[in-house]
Design a protein around this motif. Structure first.
Motif, mmCIF file in Angstrom:
data_model
loop_
_atom_site.group_PDB
_atom_site.id
_atom_site.type_symbol
_atom_site.label_atom_id
_atom_site.label_comp_id
_atom_site.label_asym_id
_atom_site.label_seq_id
_atom_site.Cartn_x
_atom_site.Cartn_y
_atom_site.Cartn_z
ATOM 1 N N GLY A 102 1.037 -1.306 0.077
ATOM 2 C CA GLY A 102 -0.040 -0.114 -0.015
ATOM 3 C C GLY A 102 1.119 1.119 -0.012
ATOM 4 O O GLY A 102 2.014 1.039 -0.045
ATOM 5 N N ASP A 103 0.347 2.431 -0.021
ATOM 6 C CA ASP A 103 1.001 3.823 0.064
ATOM 7 C C ASP A 103 1.154 4.244 1.659
ATOM 8 O O ASP A 103 0.058 4.126 2.328
ATOM 9 N N ILE A 104 2.174 4.745 2.007
ATOM 10 C CA ILE A 104 2.506 5.033 3.337
ATOM 11 C C ILE A 104 2.967 6.704 3.124
ATOM 12 O O ILE A 104 3.964 7.133 2.122
ATOM 13 N N HIS A 105 2.600 7.652 3.637
ATOM 14 C CA HIS A 105 2.519 9.039 3.628
ATOM 15 C C HIS A 105 2.761 9.480 4.950
ATOM 16 O O HIS A 105 1.795 9.209 5.707
ATOM 17 N N LEU A 106 3.867 10.278 5.318
ATOM 18 C CA LEU A 106 3.957 10.412 6.721
ATOM 19 C C LEU A 106 4.808 11.660 7.076
ATOM 20 O O LEU A 106 5.648 11.947 6.066
ATOM 21 N N GLN A 107 4.698 12.477 8.034
ATOM 22 C CA GLN A 107 5.618 13.546 8.487
ATOM 23 C C GLN A 107 6.140 12.951 10.100
ATOM 24 O O GLN A 107 5.277 12.547 10.952
ATOM 25 N N ALA A 108 7.266 13.019 10.044
ATOM 26 C CA ALA A 108 8.033 12.711 11.438
ATOM 27 C C ALA A 108 9.188 13.384 11.799
ATOM 28 O O ALA A 108 9.628 13.877 10.836
ATOM 29 N N ARG A 109 9.066 13.619 13.123
ATOM 30 C CA ARG A 109 10.399 14.217 13.743
ATOM 31 C C ARG A 109 11.732 13.534 13.609
ATOM 32 O O ARG A 109 12.826 14.088 13.353
ATOM 33 N N SER A 110 11.683 12.303 13.624
ATOM 34 C CA SER A 110 12.884 11.329 13.276
ATOM 35 C C SER A 110 12.702 10.229 12.380
ATOM 36 O O SER A 110 11.787 9.492 12.274
ATOM 37 N N ILE A 111 13.738 10.123 11.513
ATOM 38 C CA ILE A 111 13.773 8.790 10.499
ATOM 39 C C ILE A 111 15.149 8.272 10.883
ATOM 40 O O ILE A 111 16.059 8.839 10.708
ATOM 41 N N ARG A 112 15.065 6.928 11.151
ATOM 42 C CA ARG A 112 16.008 6.124 11.501
ATOM 43 C C ARG A 112 16.388 4.921 10.436
ATOM 44 O O ARG A 112 15.240 4.094 10.091
ATOM 45 N N VAL A 113 17.509 4.625 10.044
ATOM 46 C CA VAL A 113 17.610 3.427 9.416
ATOM 47 C C VAL A 113 18.570 2.611 10.208
ATOM 48 O O VAL A 113 19.541 2.890 10.513
ATOM 49 N N LEU A 114 18.060 1.128 10.073
ATOM 50 C CA LEU A 114 18.636 0.251 11.003
ATOM 51 C C LEU A 114 18.818 -0.986 10.271
ATOM 52 O O LEU A 114 18.095 -1.556 9.647
ATOM 53 N N THR A 115 20.411 -1.470 10.274
ATOM 54 C CA THR A 115 20.466 -2.663 9.664
ATOM 55 C C THR A 115 20.955 -3.540 10.788
ATOM 56 O O THR A 115 21.736 -3.197 11.840
ATOM 57 N N GLU A 116 20.556 -4.812 10.633
ATOM 58 C CA GLU A 116 20.822 -5.848 11.745
ATOM 59 C C GLU A 116 22.144 -6.411 11.648
ATOM 60 O O GLU A 116 22.537 -6.833 10.526
#
Length: 116
Positions: A102-116
């Motif tokens: 589906g489609d996701i649209h958002l506005q956020a204070r923090s965006i983090r990219v985590l790789t395990e």
């Protein structure tokens, strides 16, 4: 000082990556991903037989969400567990993604990219 949003995606090809799941908690959204890593990424390994990418598990975490819209396809996704991404963009605190899920649209204070 933290990394810029663009630098957090260095050596990750998001449009070849795959969405595995979406978790929503209060003002946080987590996208479970199988990231497609470029050869220059520290966790890169030779792709398996029949694979185009080195897939590596990870997450996109969005905190402090002020706006969120989820548009799901009518009829659901028929038990599918891996969803192709067709469009992806981050501009400042705004995030937009179109995928088979589906489609996701958002506005956020923090965006983090985590790789395990």
């Amino acid at each position: 000082m933290g990394k810029s949003i663009a630098s957090r995606f260095e050596n990750i090809d998001i449009e070849k990556s795959v969405l595995l799941g979406v978790i929503i908690n209060d003002d946080e959204l987590v996208l479970e991903m199988d990231f497609c890593l470029d050869p220059a990424h520290a966790d890169y390994e030779q792709p398996g037989e029949g694979e185009d990418c080195c897939f590596h598990p990870g997450m996109l975490k969005f905190a402090g969400i002020s706006k969120l819209t989820l548009d799901r396809p009518e009829g659901g996704v028929d038990g599918k567990k891996r969803f192709d991404i067709t469009e992806f963009s981050i501009e400042g605190s705004r995030f937009d993604m179109r995928s088979e899920w589906g489609d996701i649209h958002l506005q956020a204070r923090s965006i983090r990219v985590l790789t395990e």
